[in-house]
Design a protein around this motif. Structure first.
Motif, PDB file in Angstrom:
ATOM      1  N   HIS A  73      24.653  62.409  60.355  1.00  0.00           N
ATOM      2  CA  HIS A  73      25.279  63.655  59.912  1.00  0.00           C
ATOM      3  C   HIS A  73      24.706  64.035  58.547  1.00  0.00           C
ATOM      4  N   GLN A  75      25.604  64.276  55.534  1.00  0.00           N
ATOM      5  CA  GLN A  75      26.630  63.941  54.553  1.00  0.00           C
ATOM      6  C   GLN A  75      26.338  64.552  53.184  1.00  0.00           C
ATOM      7  N   LEU A  78      28.493  67.604  52.260  1.00  0.00           N
ATOM      8  CA  LEU A  78      29.945  67.512  52.077  1.00  0.00           C
ATOM      9  C   LEU A  78      30.413  67.994  50.700  1.00  0.00           C
ATOM     10  N   LEU A  83      33.253  69.919  55.569  1.00  0.00           N
ATOM     11  CA  LEU A  83      33.018  69.668  56.988  1.00  0.00           C
ATOM     12  C   LEU A  83      32.412  70.875  57.695  1.00  0.00           C
ATOM     13  N   ASP A  84      32.730  72.067  57.214  1.00  0.00           N
ATOM     14  CA  ASP A  84      32.202  73.279  57.847  1.00  0.00           C
ATOM     15  C   ASP A  84      30.682  73.314  57.749  1.00  0.00           C
ATOM     16  N   VAL A  86      28.682  70.735  57.228  1.00  0.00           N
ATOM     17  CA  VAL A  86      28.119  69.619  57.991  1.00  0.00           C
ATOM     18  C   VAL A  86      28.030  69.973  59.470  1.00  0.00           C
ATOM     19  N   ALA A  87      29.105  70.565  60.004  1.00  0.00           N
ATOM     20  CA  ALA A  87      29.127  70.940  61.420  1.00  0.00           C
ATOM     21  C   ALA A  87      28.094  72.020  61.720  1.00  0.00           C
ATOM     22  N   SER A 116      38.947  65.123  66.817  1.00  0.00           N
ATOM     23  CA  SER A 116      38.704  66.510  66.434  1.00  0.00           C
ATOM     24  C   SER A 116      39.043  67.579  67.476  1.00  0.00           C
ATOM     25  N   THR A 142      38.755  71.175  58.581  1.00  0.00           N
ATOM     26  CA  THR A 142      39.354  70.094  59.368  1.00  0.00           C
ATOM     27  C   THR A 142      38.328  69.528  60.345  1.00  0.00           C
ATOM     28  N   LEU A 143      38.684  68.396  60.955  1.00  0.00           N
ATOM     29  CA  LEU A 143      37.784  67.773  61.921  1.00  0.00           C
ATOM     30  C   LEU A 143      37.446  68.705  63.077  1.00  0.00           C
ATOM     31  N   ARG A 146      34.115  70.546  63.879  1.00  0.00           N
ATOM     32  CA  ARG A 146      32.970  69.858  64.474  1.00  0.00           C
ATOM     33  C   ARG A 146      32.902  70.051  65.983  1.00  0.00           C
TER      34      ARG A 146
END
Length: 312
Positions: A73, A75, A78, A83-84, A86-87, A116, A142-143, A146
Motif C-alpha cells: 500500500h 503508506q 497517509l 486512507l482516501d 491511499v485507496a 471495510s 474510514t476503511l 478502500r
C-alpha cells in the motif's frame, strides 16, 4: 509460474514468498530500498527494484510475469491524504495491472479487508458473495473507502484478467505480527488493564499468517475470476474473549470500556473506531472452492506460544 509480488517484506509477504517457492513457483519481489532488496533475496525471490508510484514499472513487471500478488500500500500518502489518498492510489495501481494483463487470463490476487466492506446491517455472517459496498463522502477517512480497490479488482475479470480478492481479518497473527494484537497488548501494559468495548460481544475474525499465505497461493493457482475469498479461521471471536486472553497472560484485569464518544477514545485512542466493529463472516465458499483449510494454531492458542509475551 513466475509470480510478481509486492509487499513481500510486509507482515504477510514473508510467509507468501516461501509458500510460493515451496510450491514450485518462481517469485520476483518488488523492493524500494537496499534493505528491502536484501530481505526479498533472503526469502529466495528475485528482486525487482522500484516502488508503487511507478505505474509503468508495475505494468512492465506484471506483463513479464505469469501472475501477480499485490499486498503493498502507499503508506507514504497517509500523513498528507489519509486512507482516501491511499485507496485512490491503489486503485490506479490495479488499473495499471489491468492494462498489462487484459485478455491474458493471468491471475491477479490482491488483498482486501474483512473490516471495510460495510456489512454492519446484514444480520448474519458475511459470505464471499457479499459485495463490498460503495463508499461516499460520508465514509471518507474510514476503511470503507478502500472498497473501491476491491470493486476495481473484481471488475478486471470482465477484461480477461483472472482477478480476485483475499479479504483479510483485523488480526493476522504470527511470530512477526506487527498489527492490532501487539497494539492491544501495548495498550494493556500502558493502562494497567485490558479493555473491551461495551459488553465485548462484537466478533473479530482472525487467521494465522501461514494459513493466509496458503490461501493466496491457492487463489493464484486455481481461483476463478471475479471472486472474493475469506481468509479467516472461524466466524469470529468475541472481543471480550480476546481481551480476557491477553489479560490472563499479562496478569491484568479485563474491563468494559463504555462504548461512547468520550470513553472509547480515552482508552483506545486512534483504535476507537475499529474496536467496536462487529465482523462475523463465513469462509465456507473459500474452503469448498479452493480446498483451503486453516492448519495453524488459532488466535487464542497462538497467544500461548510465547512470542506475544516474551519472558522478562
Amino acid at each position: 509460474m513466475h509470480v510478481f509480488v509486492t509487499g513481500g517484506t510486509g507482515h504477510i509477504g514473508p510467509y507468501i514468498i516461501p509458500e510460493l517457492i515451496a510450491a514450485g513457483h518462481e517469485v520476483t519481489g518488488l523492493a524500494r530500498s537496499d534493505e528491502s532488496a536484501a530481505a526479498v533475496s533472503a526469502l529466495g525471490a528475485k528482486v525487482r527494484r522500484g516502488d508503487l508510484s511507478d505505474l509503468n514499472g508495475l505494468k512492465a513487471a506484471a506483463a513479464e510475469a505469469d501472475g501477480v500478488i499485490h499486498l503493498a500500500h502507499r503508506q507514504d500518502l497517509l500523513p498528507s491524504g489519509g486512507l482516501d489518498a491511499v485507496a485512490a492510489a491503489e486503485r490506479q495501481i490495479m488499473l495499471a495491472y489491468g492494462e498489462a494483463l487484459a485478455g491474458t487470463g493471468k491471475p491477479l490476487v490482491a488483498s482486501g479487508s474483512i473490516g471495510s466492506p460495510g456489512w454492519e446491517s446484514l444480520g448474519r455472517p458475511a459470505t464471499e458473495e457479499d459485495p463490498a459496498l460503495s463508499g461516499g463522502d460520508e465514509h471518507k477517512g474510514t476503511l470503507r473507502v478502500r472498497n473501491v480497490v476491491e470493486t476495481t479488482v473484481v471488475g478486471l475479470s470482465e477484461q480477461g484478467v483472472r482477478s480476485s480478492i483475499v479479504r483479510i481479518p483485523p488480526i493476522a497473527h504470527s511470530t512477526t505480527d506487527g498489527g492490532f494484537l501487539p497494539l492491544l497488548i501495548g495498550l494493556a501494559k500502558e493502562k494497567g488493564v485490558i479493555g473491551y468495548p461495551g459488553d465485548g460481544a462484537n466478533l473479530w475474525p482472525a487467521v494465522h499468517s501461514r494459513d493466509l499465505a496458503s490461501l493466496f497461493r491457492l487463489a493464484l493457482e486455481k481461483g476463478p475470476a471475479g471472486k472474493s475469498w475469506h481468509g479467516i479461521e472461524s466466524e469470529g471471536i468475541p472481543f471480550r474473549e480476546i481481551a480476557e486472553a491477553i489479560g490472563s497472560r499479562l496478569g491484568l484485569p479485563a474491563v468494559s470500556i463504555p462504548a461512547d464518544v468520550l470513553m472509547l477514545p480515552g482508552y483506545f485512542g486512534f483504535l476507537a473506531n475499529l474496536v467496536t466493529l462487529d465482523l462475523p463472516a463465513s469462509n465456507l465458499i473459500t474452503r469448498q472452492t479452493l480446498g483451503w483449510k486453516p492448519a495453524q494454531p488459532s488466535l487464542l492458542a497462538d497467544l500461548d506460544n510465547g512470542h506475544y509475551f516474551p519472558a522478562g
